[in-house]
Design an enzyme around this catalytic site. Structure first.
Site, PDB file in Angstrom:
ATOM      1  N   ASP A   1     -98.987 -82.786 -23.024  1.00 54.49           N
ATOM      2  CA  ASP A   1     -99.727 -83.724 -23.870  1.00 54.49           C
ATOM      3  C   ASP A   1     -99.835 -85.007 -23.054  1.00 54.49           C
ATOM      4  O   ASP A   1     -98.849 -85.732 -22.872  1.00 54.49           O
ATOM      5  CB  ASP A   1     -99.013 -83.971 -25.201  1.00 54.49           C
TER       6      ASP A   1
ATOM      7  N   ASP B   1    -105.903 -90.887 -21.468  1.00 52.91           N
ATOM      8  CA  ASP B   1    -105.682 -89.459 -21.704  1.00 52.91           C
ATOM      9  C   ASP B   1    -106.163 -88.623 -20.512  1.00 52.91           C
ATOM     10  O   ASP B   1    -105.430 -87.778 -19.990  1.00 52.91           O
ATOM     11  CB  ASP B   1    -106.524 -89.057 -22.928  1.00 52.91           C
TER      12      ASP B   1
ATOM     13  N   LYS C   1     -89.863 -89.520 -31.452  1.00 51.55           N
ATOM     14  CA  LYS C   1     -88.971 -89.156 -32.562  1.00 51.55           C
ATOM     15  C   LYS C   1     -87.892 -88.173 -32.100  1.00 51.55           C
ATOM     16  O   LYS C   1     -86.735 -88.280 -32.500  1.00 51.55           O
ATOM     17  CB  LYS C   1     -89.776 -88.555 -33.721  1.00 51.55           C
TER      18      LYS C   1
ATOM     19  N   ILE D   1    -101.287 -87.888 -23.546  1.00 51.92           N
ATOM     20  CA  ILE D   1    -100.807 -89.006 -24.378  1.00 51.92           C
ATOM     21  C   ILE D   1    -100.551 -88.443 -25.763  1.00 51.92           C
ATOM     22  O   ILE D   1    -101.475 -88.101 -26.495  1.00 51.92           O
ATOM     23  CB  ILE D   1    -101.818 -90.159 -24.532  1.00 51.92           C
ATOM     24  N   ASP D   2     -99.289 -88.332 -26.097  1.00 56.44           N
ATOM     25  CA  ASP D   2     -98.928 -87.920 -27.445  1.00 56.44           C
ATOM     26  C   ASP D   2     -98.758 -89.213 -28.249  1.00 56.44           C
ATOM     27  O   ASP D   2     -98.132 -90.163 -27.776  1.00 56.44           O
ATOM     28  CB  ASP D   2     -97.613 -87.133 -27.387  1.00 56.44           C
TER      29      ASP D   2
ATOM     30  N   SER E   1     -95.387 -90.245 -32.016  1.00 53.60           N
ATOM     31  CA  SER E   1     -95.199 -89.343 -30.862  1.00 53.60           C
ATOM     32  C   SER E   1     -93.845 -88.655 -30.825  1.00 53.60           C
ATOM     33  O   SER E   1     -93.034 -88.781 -31.746  1.00 53.60           O
ATOM     34  CB  SER E   1     -95.417 -90.104 -29.543  1.00 53.60           C
TER      35      SER E   1
ATOM     36  N   GLU F   1    -103.903 -80.700 -23.354  1.00 47.49           N
ATOM     37  CA  GLU F   1    -104.688 -80.952 -24.555  1.00 47.49           C
ATOM     38  C   GLU F   1    -106.160 -81.239 -24.240  1.00 47.49           C
ATOM     39  O   GLU F   1    -107.035 -80.937 -25.039  1.00 47.49           O
ATOM     40  CB  GLU F   1    -104.078 -82.127 -25.342  1.00 47.49           C
TER      41      GLU F   1
ATOM     42  N   THR G   1    -101.664 -90.886 -29.862  1.00 45.24           N
ATOM     43  CA  THR G   1    -102.808 -91.721 -29.463  1.00 45.24           C
ATOM     44  C   THR G   1    -102.981 -92.926 -30.407  1.00 45.24           C
ATOM     45  O   THR G   1    -103.378 -94.001 -29.980  1.00 45.24           O
ATOM     46  CB  THR G   1    -104.117 -90.898 -29.445  1.00 45.24           C
TER      47      THR G   1
ATOM     48  N   ASP H   1     -97.213 -80.697 -28.550  1.00 46.76           N
ATOM     49  CA  ASP H   1     -96.631 -81.755 -29.390  1.00 46.76           C
ATOM     50  C   ASP H   1     -95.134 -81.547 -29.640  1.00 46.76           C
ATOM     51  O   ASP H   1     -94.489 -82.415 -30.240  1.00 46.76           O
ATOM     52  CB  ASP H   1     -97.339 -81.809 -30.751  1.00 46.76           C
TER      53      ASP H   1
ATOM     54  N   HIS I   1    -100.001 -87.106 -40.788  1.00 45.95           N
ATOM     55  CA  HIS I   1     -99.279 -86.167 -39.925  1.00 45.95           C
ATOM     56  C   HIS I   1     -97.992 -85.656 -40.555  1.00 45.95           C
ATOM     57  O   HIS I   1     -97.444 -84.649 -40.111  1.00 45.95           O
ATOM     58  CB  HIS I   1     -98.949 -86.828 -38.577  1.00 45.95           C
TER      59      HIS I   1
HETATM   60  P1  AMP Z   1     -97.148 -88.265 -34.535  1.00 45.25           P
HETATM   61  O1  AMP Z   1     -97.319 -89.308 -33.505  1.00 45.25           O
HETATM   62  O2  AMP Z   1     -95.793 -87.652 -34.572  1.00 45.25           O
HETATM   63  O3  AMP Z   1     -97.645 -88.680 -35.879  1.00 45.25           O
HETATM   64  O4  AMP Z   1     -98.025 -87.026 -34.103  1.00 45.25           O
HETATM   65  C1  AMP Z   1     -99.142 -87.086 -33.313  1.00 45.25           C
HETATM   66  C2  AMP Z   1     -99.696 -85.680 -33.262  1.00 45.25           C
HETATM   67  O5  AMP Z   1    -100.005 -85.224 -34.568  1.00 45.25           O
HETATM   68  C3  AMP Z   1    -100.973 -85.566 -32.510  1.00 45.25           C
HETATM   69  O6  AMP Z   1    -100.707 -85.225 -31.181  1.00 45.25           O
HETATM   70  C4  AMP Z   1    -101.731 -84.440 -33.227  1.00 45.25           C
HETATM   71  O7  AMP Z   1    -101.800 -83.289 -32.412  1.00 45.25           O
HETATM   72  C5  AMP Z   1    -100.871 -84.131 -34.430  1.00 45.25           C
HETATM   73  N1  AMP Z   1    -101.595 -83.958 -35.692  1.00 45.25           N
HETATM   74  C6  AMP Z   1    -102.903 -84.149 -35.952  1.00 45.25           C
HETATM   75  N2  AMP Z   1    -103.189 -83.823 -37.251  1.00 45.25           N
HETATM   76  C7  AMP Z   1    -102.026 -83.422 -37.809  1.00 45.25           C
HETATM   77  C8  AMP Z   1    -101.672 -82.951 -39.125  1.00 45.25           C
HETATM   78  N3  AMP Z   1    -102.558 -82.853 -40.111  1.00 45.25           N
HETATM   79  N4  AMP Z   1    -100.382 -82.616 -39.339  1.00 45.25           N
HETATM   80  C9  AMP Z   1     -99.456 -82.732 -38.364  1.00 45.25           C
HETATM   81  N5  AMP Z   1     -99.744 -83.154 -37.103  1.00 45.25           N
HETATM   82  C10 AMP Z   1    -101.009 -83.508 -36.829  1.00 45.25           C
HETATM   83 MG    MG Z   2     -99.992 -85.020 -29.313  1.00 47.38          MG
END
Ligand code: AMP
Ligand code: MG
Length: 337
Positions: free
Chosen positions: A125, A47, A243, A127-128, A240, A70, A130, A270, A216
């Site tokens: 970001d 990161d 999608k 690393i989106d 990330s 970030e 993580t 994001d 998420h």
């Molecule tokens: P994903 O890989 O699409 O599941 O999303 C990763 C991102 O979800 C991370 O970069 C976080 O910033 C974000 N994230 C963290 N907590 C939440 C939450 N409660 N709802 C939605 N996104 C979140």
């Molecule tokens: Mg992210």
């Protein structure tokens, strides 16, 4: 139309170099047991290195541009973090091609702490995804340029996503009003190819993608949306902004991000690069209420809840099912369910 090819070239080089650093760390430090041990050091090193590399390369070519990233270098400055710091400096030096000193690396990371205001800034970001990175799965380096509250340029480096050439690693680029492309991530001699969303007219035939992490995105609610739409295919779960890339190149027709907590606000880094990618590939991106994503409100998408992205022709049908599913379950109360 403003020529943004110069900034796009810089962004592509920066995301490529950062992606290489992330790949090196994932290959060397992430083990099958990394997640169980709750050892976050690999993602921490990658990161910081990723943010330092992108900020260093943007600073060299576009010195006046603010960057809203970030990460902050605060934790890395602590004496107790000297081993971590050394690992970051090593990865950054490897990619920049010279021995960077620690202070310069910390300063680059902190260059990425600008406020999300003003007429023009980048958002990063490093690393989106993580969690995906620590599982040895999908993640992305996401960089976008915002001008007057509108995303005008987006680049996504996806180190573990299959590319169009059969290899692994895909690099996506989008310019507002000029379409979207993909190319191999590791080979800069290969020309980019245009990508576009699918033209499905019946949502029942769709494949939808969503987060692997159930915190998420509400996976129970998405299952109900799929049922209402008559979708039988299993969800494509992938971490990330990969999608958004999946929808943009028609690996999937729908991306659902359904809020799990009423008080969560999506972060601009994001969504900026990914949402432009889908739109430039011909698709539509809104929140769960059908509102366009609003990038004028600072570091978060304050005026939005969740995300719905589709190829466009089925967007209203999908939004309608999302509204019905949410109404059945009742809107999430403030502070979470
Ligand atoms: P994903 O890989 O699409 O599941 O999303 C990763 C991102 O979800 C991370 O970069 C976080 O910033 C974000 N994230 C963290 N907590 C939440 C939450 N409660 N709802 C939605 N996104 C979140
Ligand atoms: Mg992210």
């Amino acid at each position: 139309m403003r020529d943004r090819r110069g900034p796009l070239d810089v962004a592509l080089r920066a995301v490529r170099a950062a992606s290489r650093a992330c790949r090196a760390v994932q290959q060397r430090m992430v083990r099958p047991e990394t997640l169980q041990k709750r050892d976050k050091s690999p993602v921490t090193v990658a990161d910081f290195a990723s943010q330092a590399i992108v900020c260093a390369l943007l600073e060299a070519e576009l010195p006046g541009d603010p960057i809203v990233g970030e990460e902050s270098a605060k934790a890395l400055r602590e004496d107790a973090q000297s081993a971590l710091r050394a690992a970051v400096v090593e990865r950054v030096s490897e990619q920049l091609g010279f021995a960077a000193d620690a202070d310069a690396v910390l300063a680059w990371i902190d260059r990425g702490n600008a406020e999300a205001r003003g007429r023009r800034y980048w958002t990063l970001d490093p690393i989106d995804g993580t969690k995906g990175f620590l599982r040895g799965e999908q993640y992305a380096v996401a960089l976008a340029l915002i001008e007057d509250g509108e995303v005008v340029l987006g680049v996504l480096g996806c180190p573990n996503l299959p590319g169009a050439d059969g290899g692994v690693g895909a690099l996506f680029a989008a310019l507002l009003g000029e379409g979207a492309t993909q190319r191999p991530l590791w080979d800069d001699a290969v020309r980019p190819r245009p990508i576009s969303v699918g033209d499905l007219t019946r949502a029942a035939e769709a494949r939808f993608c969503e987060s692997v992490e159930s915190e998420h995105s509400d996976q129970g609610e998405s299952a109900r949306v799929a049922e209402l739409l008559g979708i039988r295919r299993e969800p494509y779960r992938i971490d990330s902004q990969c999608k958004y890339a999946a929808v943009a190149r028609d690996d999937a027709s729908i991306y659902l991000r359904l809020p799990t907590r009423a008080d969560y606000r999506e972060k601009i880094w994001d969504h900026a690069a990914g949402s432009l990618l889908v739109e430039a590939a011909g698709g539509v991106v809104t929140d769960v209420e059908g509102r366009p994503l609003d990038f004028t409100r600072g570091r978060t998408l304050e005026g939005n809840r969740g995300v719905v992205a589709t190829g466009g022709s089925i967007h209203d049908e999908v939004l309608d099912a999302v509204r019905r599913a949410r109404a059945e379950r009742g809107a999430a109360p403030a502070g979470g369910r």
